[in-house]
Enzyme design. Sequence first.
Site, short mmCIF file in Angstrom:
data_model
loop_
_atom_site.label_atom_id
_atom_site.label_comp_id
_atom_site.label_asym_id
_atom_site.label_seq_id
_atom_site.Cartn_x
_atom_site.Cartn_y
_atom_site.Cartn_z
N HIS A 141 3.76 -2.22 1.14
CA HIS A 141 2.30 -2.32 0.97
C HIS A 141 1.94 -1.97 -0.48
CE1 HIS A 141 -1.90 -1.43 2.89
NE2 HIS A 141 -2.02 -1.97 1.69
N HIS A 327 -12.56 0.46 -2.58
CA HIS A 327 -13.26 -0.61 -1.88
C HIS A 327 -14.62 -0.92 -2.48
CE1 HIS A 327 -10.16 -1.21 1.06
NE2 HIS A 327 -10.01 0.10 1.07
#
EC number: 3.5.1.5
Length: 573
Positions: A141, A327
């Site tokens: 990841h 984010h």
Amino acid sequence: MTQLSRERYAALYGPTTGDRIRLADTDLLIEITEDRSGGPGLAGDEAVFGGGKVLRESMGQSRVTRADGAPDTVITGAVILDYWGIIKADIGIRDGRITAIGKAGNPDIMTGVHPGLVVGPSTEIIAGNGRIVTAGAIDCHVHLICPQIMAEALGGGITTIVAGGTGPAEGSKATTVTPGAWHLARMLEALDTWPLNIALLGKGNTVSAEAMWEQLRGGAAGFKLHEDWGTTPAAIDACLTVCDAAGVQANIHTDTLNEAGFVEHTLAAIKGRSIHAYHTEGAGGGHAPDIITVAGHPNVLPSSTNPTRPHTVNTLDEHLDMLMVCHHLNPSVPEDLAFAESRIRPSTIAAEDLLHDIGAISMIGSDAQAMGRIGEVVMRTWQTAHVMKRRRGFLPGDTKADNARAKRYVAKYTICPAVAHGLDGEIGSVEVGKLADLVLWEPAFFGVRPHAVVKGGMIAWAAMGDANASIPTPQPVLPRPMFGAAPAAAAATSVHFVAPQAIEDGLADRIAVNRKLVAVGNVRGVGKAQMPLNDATPDIEVDPDTFTVRIDGEVWQEQPATELPMAQRYFLF
């Protein structure tokens, strides 16, 4: 007959069968179960290099040429820690691959020499005596935000990344996606000169099958479904339909806000198909508060990211700011702040510890620069194992040493992600036929800083002293790139993993890369049962009001760690 004490034998040749080794400053011990290079029954013929030692002409070194099969390199007397066992052996490497595990030397004067470990004039020696060897770590990841992460990865023992991104673009900072054939080509070219294997993820957030097929032809090795691009049930189903046809893996970051549905709706859209669930606990994102329940499903391949590993008194405090940055959230907007706070739950982070220890969460990655640290994948894994040893004691089958736990945890960043992504034909373990992606560790520094990283048979990274010194060891000893990290050597010893459709479509002729393109294996039949030593499917429940987690009906109480090994004893900062 001359006798050696175990202590003296270990000082000369490294530990042998029955000896136990402490991993760094943890409470974890591993015990050698077999010595193929010496020890009981083979003592006296150990392959050791140096002045006055064995591996000299007409002694331990034979006359066998490379053309007649002599290995290019032998790692002598290393303790191999892998999912399949903990043994001591000599390791033979030829053409960048592991060719033999056994006893090295000269069969003209020695007994028991493995045919693939006949040392000749063309053979280089790496001393593994007294050191631990693991397979190169796979970070499953990785956000490709800046190229400097590649050096940090190597310095942490990582030799393969499953990744997405194009640099410090907002899409890449938030999602593990390299979108579209043009970006895929440019990133494969940009990464060609680094000594790591690369598997890039295309964007799976679309209901357009052709948009995904063109990414597979363009070099994607699989897809990422990320909530910031809209992980709706329709997108999930469309992505998995293409994955089923192509044989590649989908990796999912689900809908934290539950806008398009709850965890039950996501599971319904998955329809029992194989899928890799990123940061399954939820602090990294996913259905709040119960995404962690997917770790109990047989078709879901769950992983953690390392910022929540293990649960400590500091874990919660650092997560809020990380999440706001990653984010693209605005702390002055109440809805953005509520979104961030909904993802950070101490009860599920605590349960994540236990789920790793029982083998229910199968993998650990970094989420590099997007709420995780790429250089700490290995270290955070073993810190988790240590915390669980202190809290739960030995695992079943362990008494004097922690072999069962050690094999389970090393699998989380080696063989399990390799199997999940169809890479296990090439990498993921210390086994004959696979790329010689190997990490050597001094036991006192295990999991903290590698002694050397061997990539495709060449030393690419190592602890090295002052380059202007008279010997290699004067301070400062720092992790430094070696000749195996030079661009041409890196391309020769590493691979790009791509979908089979890219190779069939002639991608190698369309992009400027020097390394080999290797097709990923078909993973559509891979489920939790195929995760070695990490195949548990417990019943997991999360109370929607209190967030209390029950695992097989039992509440797992929060006990955040206040002190960890592999930390300030090793680092200034």
